[in-house]
Design a protein around this motif. Structure first.
Motif, short mmCIF file in Angstrom:
data_model
loop_
_atom_site.label_atom_id
_atom_site.label_comp_id
_atom_site.label_asym_id
_atom_site.label_seq_id
_atom_site.Cartn_x
_atom_site.Cartn_y
_atom_site.Cartn_z
N VAL A 145 43.90 29.76 39.06
CA VAL A 145 44.70 30.95 39.34
C VAL A 145 44.34 32.08 38.36
O VAL A 145 44.06 31.84 37.18
CB VAL A 145 46.22 30.62 39.26
CG1 VAL A 145 46.65 30.24 37.85
CG2 VAL A 145 47.07 31.78 39.76
N GLU A 146 44.32 33.29 38.89
CA GLU A 146 44.03 34.47 38.06
C GLU A 146 45.34 35.09 37.59
O GLU A 146 46.22 35.39 38.39
CB GLU A 146 43.22 35.50 38.86
CG GLU A 146 42.91 36.75 38.05
CD GLU A 146 42.09 37.79 38.81
OE1 GLU A 146 41.56 37.46 39.89
OE2 GLU A 146 42.00 38.93 38.32
N ASN A 147 45.46 35.28 36.28
CA ASN A 147 46.66 35.91 35.72
C ASN A 147 46.44 37.41 35.53
O ASN A 147 45.32 37.85 35.30
CB ASN A 147 47.05 35.21 34.41
CG ASN A 147 47.69 33.87 34.65
OD1 ASN A 147 48.47 33.71 35.59
ND2 ASN A 147 47.35 32.87 33.84
N PRO A 148 47.54 38.19 35.61
CA PRO A 148 47.42 39.67 35.63
C PRO A 148 47.17 40.27 34.25
O PRO A 148 48.09 40.74 33.58
CB PRO A 148 48.78 40.11 36.19
CG PRO A 148 49.73 39.04 35.78
CD PRO A 148 48.94 37.76 35.73
N LEU A 149 45.91 40.28 33.84
CA LEU A 149 45.54 40.74 32.50
C LEU A 149 45.94 42.19 32.26
O LEU A 149 46.55 42.51 31.23
CB LEU A 149 44.02 40.55 32.30
CG LEU A 149 43.43 41.16 31.04
CD1 LEU A 149 44.10 40.60 29.78
CD2 LEU A 149 41.92 40.90 30.98
N THR A 180 40.17 50.55 29.13
CA THR A 180 41.43 50.71 29.85
C THR A 180 42.42 49.58 29.59
O THR A 180 43.61 49.72 29.86
CB THR A 180 41.18 50.78 31.38
OG1 THR A 180 40.39 49.65 31.75
CG2 THR A 180 40.42 52.05 31.74
N ILE A 181 41.93 48.45 29.09
CA ILE A 181 42.81 47.32 28.81
C ILE A 181 42.79 47.08 27.30
O ILE A 181 41.74 46.80 26.73
CB ILE A 181 42.32 46.05 29.55
CG1 ILE A 181 42.43 46.26 31.07
CG2 ILE A 181 43.10 44.83 29.12
CD1 ILE A 181 41.89 45.12 31.88
N ARG A 182 43.97 47.20 26.66
CA ARG A 182 43.99 47.04 25.21
C ARG A 182 44.23 45.58 24.83
O ARG A 182 45.26 45.00 25.18
CB ARG A 182 45.08 47.92 24.58
CG ARG A 182 44.85 48.08 23.08
CD ARG A 182 46.07 48.66 22.39
NE ARG A 182 47.13 47.67 22.28
CZ ARG A 182 48.16 47.78 21.43
NH1 ARG A 182 48.26 48.82 20.66
NH2 ARG A 182 49.09 46.84 21.40
#
Ligand SMILES: *Cc1c(COP(=O)(O)O)cnc(C)c1O
Length: 372
Positions: A145-149, A180-182
């Motif tokens: 499953v992919e988690n919402p990083l 864009t993702i810290r």
């Protein structure tokens, strides 16, 4: 049959001949030629996340778990408190290693067949201001499953919490953009989606938090702050590097770039995954996850419901036909897993499906359908 079998496992996985051949040379760990390989690898890996301006890349000897442990030891002060959203086996492992190193860990449980909820993480951060860090597993390899990083990263940024990401099985395949993702730390390894051989991990550390990491680690070997500054000063690894693994990874990353980088890798793995799921579906097999939350990394299938099914026999029958499957990791129901990653494409996936079909026939099982 002395040909290598195809590994449908999430690392070690099938590598190219070019990557294997890169290991046929001995390197001096202090030598300038080897140091150049390490230096080149560090910048190329930073480019994968567009992180040259914001992060440093610190490699570490050992399997992936060593690097998760090192990231927690280096980032989290001994008085720190880590929140671990848990929807599977690798999340549980992350919480356990955090606790064993003497940091407080609080688990936020989720069902294994749904992604972690960023809203639920935010609620917990509101309720408990003592939390200093969140530790998120990006793709939970236990199920696939992919988690919402991006969402969890936004929550952490909003609340001023550190974020440690176990991106072991997603890095290189799923998009991760440091602009864009810290994240304070993001962990991956040589033997997963970059298609190198196992033996080293690496951690992206955010420059802004680097200085504050000095002295956090209770372990000498796991101290990424020390590893980084020693490497900056000398160009060398602190302790004996896995030289052949590093050389193979450099060659694997060169092929990754030639293939078209992360977008191309995702395309190939997504094609592998859909070929697999469609083919297995035609044999009656049912995936454990809904398609919209399934990462194209590893697929968990329900075990066939037929009385003659036995994983060991099934595994051996597939192995005889050249394919290595992976056992399930769920406690409640019987499953098995099939990896979509490695130096393989649609043809290999189709052949794997054929091998599984033959294995069922050999076992006298008419359909892969699970018990109702
Ligand atoms: C592979 C993997 C690890 C590391 O496992 P090792 O056996 O130590 O290499 C950690 N987390 C995830 C999500 C993984 O897929």
């Amino acid at each position: 049959m002395d040909r290598d079998r195809i590994l449908l496992t999430p690392g070690p996985l099938t590598t190219t001949l070019r990557t294997k051949l890169a290991m046929l040379k001995d390197w001096g760990s202090w030598d300038a030629d080897f140091n150049a390989i390490t230096a080149g690898l560090r910048t190329r890996l930073l480019d994968v996340v567009h992180g040259r301006d914001t992060h440093v890349l610190v490699p570490l000897q050992g399997s992936g778990t060593f690097s998760v442990e090192a990231a927690v030891a280096t980032l989290v002060p001994r008085s720190g408190h880590v929140l671990v959203p848990d929807n599977g086996a690798y999340c549980k492992r992350a919480a356990k290693l955090t606790q064993m190193m003497g940091r407080k860990a609080t688990v936020v449980p989720f069902a294994e067949d749904v992604p972690v909820s960023a809203d639920a993480v935010e609620k917990r951060l509101r309720a408990d201001p003592s939390v200093t860090h969140v530790l998120l597993v990006h793709c939970e390899t236990g199920t696939g499953v992919e988690n919402p990083l991006a969402e969890v990263a936004a929550v952490c940024e909003r609340h001023g919490k550190g974020l440690i990401v176990d991106a072991m099985s997603s890095f290189g395949a799923l998009p991760i953009d440091a602009r864009t993702i810290r994240f304070d730390a993001l962990v991956a390894a040589s033997g997963k989606c970059l298609e190198g051989v196992p033996g080293m991990g690496f951690v992206f550390l955010r420059r802004a938090v680097l200085d504050a990491c000095a002295g956090n680690s209770q372990s000498l070997a796991m101290d990424l702050h020390d590893q980084h500054f020693y490497m900056e000063k000398t160009g060398q690894w602190r302790f004996t590097p896995p030289t052949h693994v590093v050389a193979a990874l450099a060659e694997a990353v060169a092929q990754f770039v030639e293939e078209g980088g992360q977008p191309a890798r995702l395309r190939r793995y997504a094609d592998n995954c859909s070929t697999l799921v469609e083919g297995m579906g035609a044999l009656g097999f049912k995936p454990f996850l809904k398609p919209q939350i399934q990462a194209p990394i590893i697929v968990t299938f329900h075990a066939p419901g037929h009385a003659a099914y036995d994983f060991k026999r099934f595994y051996e029958a597939a192995k005889q036909r050249g394919f290595i499957l992976y056992p399930g990791k769920l406690t409640q129901i019987e499953t098995f897993r099939v990896g979509c990653i490695g130096a393989i494409g649609r043809n290999e996936m189709q052949q794997a499906v054929n091998a599984v079909g033959d294995a069922l026939r050999e076992m006298g099982i008419p359909s892969g359908a699970p018990a109702l």
